[in-house]
Write a protein that holds these residues in place. Structure first.
Motif, PDB file in Angstrom:
ATOM      1  N   ILE A  29       0.924  -1.255   0.054  1.00 27.01           N
ATOM      2  CA  ILE A  29       0.079  -0.044  -0.035  1.00 27.01           C
ATOM      3  C   ILE A  29       0.932   1.192   0.105  1.00 27.01           C
ATOM      4  N   THR A  30       2.030   1.054   0.719  1.00 31.09           N
ATOM      5  CA  THR A  30       2.948   2.396   0.565  1.00 31.09           C
ATOM      6  C   THR A  30       3.501   2.565  -0.607  1.00 31.09           C
ATOM      7  N   ILE A  32       2.490   1.685  -3.540  1.00 29.59           N
ATOM      8  CA  ILE A  32       1.280   2.022  -4.419  1.00 29.59           C
ATOM      9  C   ILE A  32       1.239   3.716  -4.259  1.00 29.59           C
ATOM     10  N   PHE A  33       1.228   4.270  -2.997  1.00 23.80           N
ATOM     11  CA  PHE A  33       0.925   5.619  -2.882  1.00 23.80           C
ATOM     12  C   PHE A  33       2.305   6.594  -3.046  1.00 23.80           C
ATOM     13  N   LYS A  43      -3.845   4.317  -8.959  1.00 20.90           N
ATOM     14  CA  LYS A  43      -3.451   4.025  -7.350  1.00 20.90           C
ATOM     15  C   LYS A  43      -5.045   3.688  -6.909  1.00 20.90           C
ATOM     16  N   TRP A  46      -5.418  -0.005  -7.721  1.00 21.34           N
ATOM     17  CA  TRP A  46      -4.889  -0.853  -6.975  1.00 21.34           C
ATOM     18  C   TRP A  46      -5.168  -1.100  -5.661  1.00 21.34           C
ATOM     19  N   THR A  47      -5.664  -0.010  -5.029  1.00 21.07           N
ATOM     20  CA  THR A  47      -5.941  -0.105  -3.352  1.00 21.07           C
ATOM     21  C   THR A  47      -7.240  -0.761  -3.355  1.00 21.07           C
ATOM     22  N   ILE A  51      -7.677  -4.292  -1.422  1.00 18.83           N
ATOM     23  CA  ILE A  51      -8.693  -4.251  -0.304  1.00 18.83           C
ATOM     24  C   ILE A  51     -10.039  -5.175  -0.412  1.00 18.83           C
ATOM     25  N   TYR A  61      -0.210  -7.812  -7.863  1.00 23.32           N
ATOM     26  CA  TYR A  61       0.693  -6.632  -7.509  1.00 23.32           C
ATOM     27  C   TYR A  61       2.179  -6.842  -7.628  1.00 23.32           C
TER      28      TYR A  61
END
Length: 133
Positions: A29-30, A32-33, A43, A46-47, A51, A61
């Protein structure tokens, strides 16, 4: 006390794998951002994918963007190192860079300390010798 030793080991393994999974999930997750090559919709997609379908999302991913994760980690580490070096250089005030101006400034500070009585003549001579050496 009806909990066999093998069940205890199995529970510990499950707990360890759960913690490992959480670290992997937060790492992705970090990643991705902080990715600069992906837009906002990418973004968000993918998030949501990670989830809604966490196992499948994480594995997809890692397959799709796993190689570039290392590159982004390296870039972030280099940027942090450069920022730290810049901070240390600014905090040191340019001392130790070998320029004559910094030596003149340091000698002037030492002379002011000696004239104000903060340091003795022998301390002044020692510090001056270290500075000029």
């Amino acid at each position: 006390m009806d909990y066999p030793l093998l069940s205890l080991f199995w529970t510990m393994l499950e707990f360890f794998l759960f913690i490992l999974w959480c670290f992997l999930l937060f790492k992705i997750i970090t990643d991705i951002f902080r990715s600069h090559d992906m837009g906002g919709w990418g973004k968000a997609g993918w998030t949501v994918f990670i989830i809604v379908l966490p196992f499948l999302g994480v594995f997809v991913y890692l397959i799709a963007r796993g190689n570039s994760m290392a590159t982004r980690d390296l870039e972030q580490a280099q940027a942090a190192d450069a920022a730290f070096r810049s901070y240390v250089q600014d905090a040191a005030g340019g001392q130790g860079d070998g320029t004559a101006d910094s030596h003149v400034d340091d000698l002037a500070k030492l002379a002011d300390l000696r004239s104000s009585g903060a340091i003795s003549e022998s301390e002044f001579q020692k510090a001056k010798g270290k500075l000029l050496a």
